[in-house]
Structures are given as structure tokens and as C-alpha cells.
Design an enzyme around this catalytic site. Structure first.
Site, mmCIF file in Angstrom:
data_model
loop_
_atom_site.group_PDB
_atom_site.id
_atom_site.type_symbol
_atom_site.label_atom_id
_atom_site.label_comp_id
_atom_site.label_asym_id
_atom_site.label_seq_id
_atom_site.Cartn_x
_atom_site.Cartn_y
_atom_site.Cartn_z
ATOM 1 N N LYS A 126 0.852 -1.195 0.000
ATOM 2 C CA LYS A 126 0.000 0.000 0.000
ATOM 3 C C LYS A 126 0.885 1.242 0.000
ATOM 4 O O LYS A 126 1.799 1.339 0.807
ATOM 5 C CB LYS A 126 -0.916 0.001 1.227
ATOM 6 C CG LYS A 126 -1.877 1.182 1.255
ATOM 7 C CD LYS A 126 -2.860 1.091 2.412
ATOM 8 C CE LYS A 126 -2.337 1.604 3.738
ATOM 9 N NZ LYS A 126 -1.940 3.033 3.739
ATOM 10 N N LYS A 164 -7.743 7.456 -1.093
ATOM 11 C CA LYS A 164 -8.961 7.934 -0.402
ATOM 12 C C LYS A 164 -9.665 9.004 -1.227
ATOM 13 O O LYS A 164 -9.874 10.133 -0.770
ATOM 14 C CB LYS A 164 -8.640 8.466 0.996
ATOM 15 C CG LYS A 164 -8.028 7.420 1.918
ATOM 16 C CD LYS A 164 -7.890 7.929 3.334
ATOM 17 C CE LYS A 164 -7.380 6.877 4.292
ATOM 18 N NZ LYS A 164 -5.954 6.523 4.095
ATOM 19 N N ILE A 218 -16.401 14.860 -6.048
ATOM 20 C CA ILE A 218 -17.498 14.486 -6.944
ATOM 21 C C ILE A 218 -16.962 13.582 -8.044
ATOM 22 O O ILE A 218 -15.758 13.598 -8.352
ATOM 23 C CB ILE A 218 -18.185 15.719 -7.559
ATOM 24 C CG1 ILE A 218 -17.193 16.546 -8.393
ATOM 25 C CG2 ILE A 218 -18.846 16.573 -6.472
ATOM 26 C CD1 ILE A 218 -17.860 17.564 -9.304
ATOM 27 N N GLY A 219 -17.836 12.810 -8.643
ATOM 28 C CA GLY A 219 -17.443 11.809 -9.629
ATOM 29 C C GLY A 219 -16.564 12.349 -10.741
ATOM 30 O O GLY A 219 -15.537 11.753 -11.085
HETATM 31 N N1 5IU Z 1 -5.056 4.231 7.439
HETATM 32 C C1 5IU Z 1 -5.276 4.153 8.797
HETATM 33 N N2 5IU Z 1 -6.536 4.113 9.294
HETATM 34 C C2 5IU Z 1 -7.619 4.128 8.490
HETATM 35 C C3 5IU Z 1 -7.393 4.158 7.092
HETATM 36 C C4 5IU Z 1 -6.118 4.211 6.599
HETATM 37 O O1 5IU Z 1 -4.332 4.129 9.574
HETATM 38 O O2 5IU Z 1 -8.767 4.074 8.973
HETATM 39 I I1 5IU Z 1 -8.961 4.095 5.856
HETATM 40 C C5 5IU Z 1 -3.718 4.269 6.830
HETATM 41 C C6 5IU Z 1 -2.815 5.378 7.293
HETATM 42 C C7 5IU Z 1 -1.445 4.772 7.155
HETATM 43 C C8 5IU Z 1 -1.675 3.306 7.479
HETATM 44 O O3 5IU Z 1 -1.032 4.842 5.795
HETATM 45 O O4 5IU Z 1 -3.041 3.046 7.134
HETATM 46 C C9 5IU Z 1 -1.445 2.936 8.930
HETATM 47 O O5 5IU Z 1 -0.082 3.116 9.247
HETATM 48 P P1 5IU Z 1 0.534 2.661 10.655
HETATM 49 O O6 5IU Z 1 0.415 1.126 10.718
HETATM 50 O O7 5IU Z 1 1.940 3.105 10.559
HETATM 51 O O8 5IU Z 1 -0.256 3.334 11.741
#
Ligand code: 5IU
Length: 268
Positions: free
Chosen positions: A60, A93, A97-98
Site C-alpha cells: 500500500k 482515499k 465528486i465523480g
Molecule cells: N489508514 C489508517 N486508518 C484508516 C485508514 C487508513 O491508519 O482508517 I482508511 C492508513 C494510514 C497509514 C496506514 O497509511 O493506514 C497505517 O499506518 P501505521 O500502521 O503506521 O499506523
């Protein structure tokens, strides 16, 4: 709920080719770990992707935090994804709008649709955002693209709860070709009033850490074991792995904990 079945069984029954591939990777590499690779230079990002790649199912990214982002960032990630057999998930994230979201997804400087197998979107703006991404995926001529809906968030005081989370499930059900599932802290589809017996949304869970309960900015953690027990299918972990003294040792610990919990779930 399909969470008592193995990834292999779910792969056989699942209509979506990208989900089939995801489950096949998990089975082959024995991992349900998604590395949240929140590194801020291309070198650091590619280095961690190369070292941890054998232990993860998905990488990710937050590609907009890479200070020297360029074609070599994407070429490097794509090459490593093939070499180590993992999928790429851009944690963009989408929320607008579309019409705007289609431009952000397909074009711009980041060209996310070209390289990211998975993206996520918020339904704050209503179902048009998912319709827009779904259209781009179906018209895009590239196979293996999918969306996760942000049904919940892990940060303290998150407003993505209750009816909002329920609406996420209902919108997902309208776009079964491109919505793969959810980012949520636990399994959701069984909460739905209109769940069909063969519906199989995949649950990705952020906020996973073996040793910390949270951070100073509102993050709240659970462990790999509680997440999988709650019906999560893929565990997203960032700092717990990449910021550890020995990231390779850490990723193996998360991999083992996630896989053991999964094995217990499918055999109980
Ligand atoms: N992330 C969150 N919480 C959420 C969502 C996404 O932490 O609810 I949707 C993302 C933010 C970061 C990763 O990129 O997931 C979590 O990183 P850490 O494991 O370092 O906290």
C-alpha cells in the site's frame, strides 16, 4: 459470511479476477499482510518493497508523499510487484465528486489507474464517486483494477460509523464488478440487510500493530489476531513493520501472526 472458508475456496467461487489473484497470492506466499509503505523517497520506498516483498500480499502506497516521485518510482514498484508477486494499492482515499475523481484516478501527475491494482474511496459524496471509478475501470481497457470502500476509519473520533458504514455496504453491493470490499476494522457484509448468500466482500483492516496501542495523533491499533478473529482478511501494517529496528524480522512476525490466526479461523 465467507470468512470461515479458506482463501483458496473463496478464490474458486469468486467472480472477480483481481480477488482471485489476491487470494492466490495469499495462499502461495502464506501471507495476509499488506505493507503500508509510507516512505517519502523513491529509494526508501523501493528498498523496503524489495526487502519485504517476499512476505506481503499487497503493497500500500501514499504516492503523493514521495518527494522525488517520477516515472522511476512507478517503474520500480511495478517491477518489484511482478518479481515478488504482490499487488499495488494506492491509498488515495478519493472523496470528491465523480467528475473530479475520474480525472484524479486516470490522469494528473500520478496516473494512478495505470499502475495501482487497488484504490480506495470514501462515500461521503454519495454513490456517484463509486459510479465514476467503476466507469473508469470498466472503460479503461486494463484488467485487474478494483476499489475498496472506506467503511470505517481507525482514528479516534472517526465519523465513519453506524448508518455511514451501513451505506458503504449498500453502495458496494451496487457495483459488484469493481468494488472488491472494504477498509474496515472488522467484517461488515453480514450486517447488511440485503446481503446475498454468495456475496464475498474482502475486508482490509488498517491500524494493526503487535506492540503499540496507538500514536500521539489519534491512531488506534489492534493486533493481527483480533483483526482476523473479527473477520478481517488482509492486515494493513505500516510503522509496526517498516519502522522496526529489523523490518524483515518484523514482517515475518506479522506474517506468522496473521497466518496463524487465519488458520485457526478456517479450521474452527
Ligand atoms: N489508514 C489508517 N486508518 C484508516 C485508514 C487508513 O491508519 O482508517 I482508511 C492508513 C494510514 C497509514 C496506514 O497509511 O493506514 C497505517 O499506518 P501505521 O500502521 O503506521 O499506523
Amino acid at each position: 459470511s465467507r470468512s470461515g472458508l479458506s482463501y483458496e475456496q473463496r478464490a474458486v467461487q469468486h467472480p472477480n479476477p483481481l480477488v482471485k489473484k489476491l487470494f492466490a497470492i495469499a495462499e502461495k506466499k502464506k501471507t495476509n499482510i499488506v505493507l503500508s509503505a509510507d516512505l517519502t523517497t523513491t529509494n526508501e520506498l523501493l528498498d523496503i518493497a524489495d526487502r519485504l516483498g517476499p512476505h506481503i500480499a499487497v503493497l500500500k502506497t501514499h504516492i503523493d508523499i514521495v518527494s522525488d516521485f517520477g516515472p522511476s518510482t512507478i517503474e520500480g514498484l511495478t517491477e518489484l510487484a511482478q518479481r515478488h508477486d504482490f499487488l499495488l494499492f494506492e491509498d488515495r482515499k478519493f472523496i470528491d465528486i465523480g467528475n473530479t475523481v475520474q480525472k484524479q484516478y486516470k490522469g494528473g501527475a500520478l496516473r494512478i489507474h495505470d499502475w495501482a491494482h487497488i484504490v480506495n474511496a470514501s462515500i461521503l459524496a454519495g454513490e456517484g464517486i463509486i459510479q465514476a471509478l467503476d466507469q473508469t475501470i470498466r472503460d479503461g481497457g486494463v484488467s485487474e483494477r478494483g476499489i475498496l470502500i472506506l467503511a470505517e476509519m481507525t482514528s479516534k473520533g472517526s465519523l465513519a460509523v453506524g448508518e455511514y458504514t451501513q451505506a458503504s455496504v449498500e453502495i458496494a453491493q451496487k457495483f459488484p464488478q469493481s468494488v472488491l470490499g472494504f477498509v474496515s476494522t472488522k467484517e461488515l457484509s453480514s450486517h447488511s440487510r440485503v446481503a446475498s448468500p454468495d456475496e464475498d466482500f474482502v475486508v482490509f483492516t488498517t491500524g494493526v500493530n503487535l506492540s503499540s496501542k496507538g500514536d500521539a495523533l489519534g491512531q488506534q491499533y489492534q493486533t493481527p489476531t483480533t483483526a482476523i478473529e473479527g473477520g478481517s482478511d488482509f492486515l494493513i501494517a505500516g510503522r509496526g513493520i517498516y519502522a522496526a529496528a529489523e523490518p524483515v524480522t518484523a514482517v515475518k512476525e506479522y506474517q506468522q501472526a496473521g497466518w496463524d490466526a487465519y488458520q485457526r479461523r478456517i479450521t474452527s
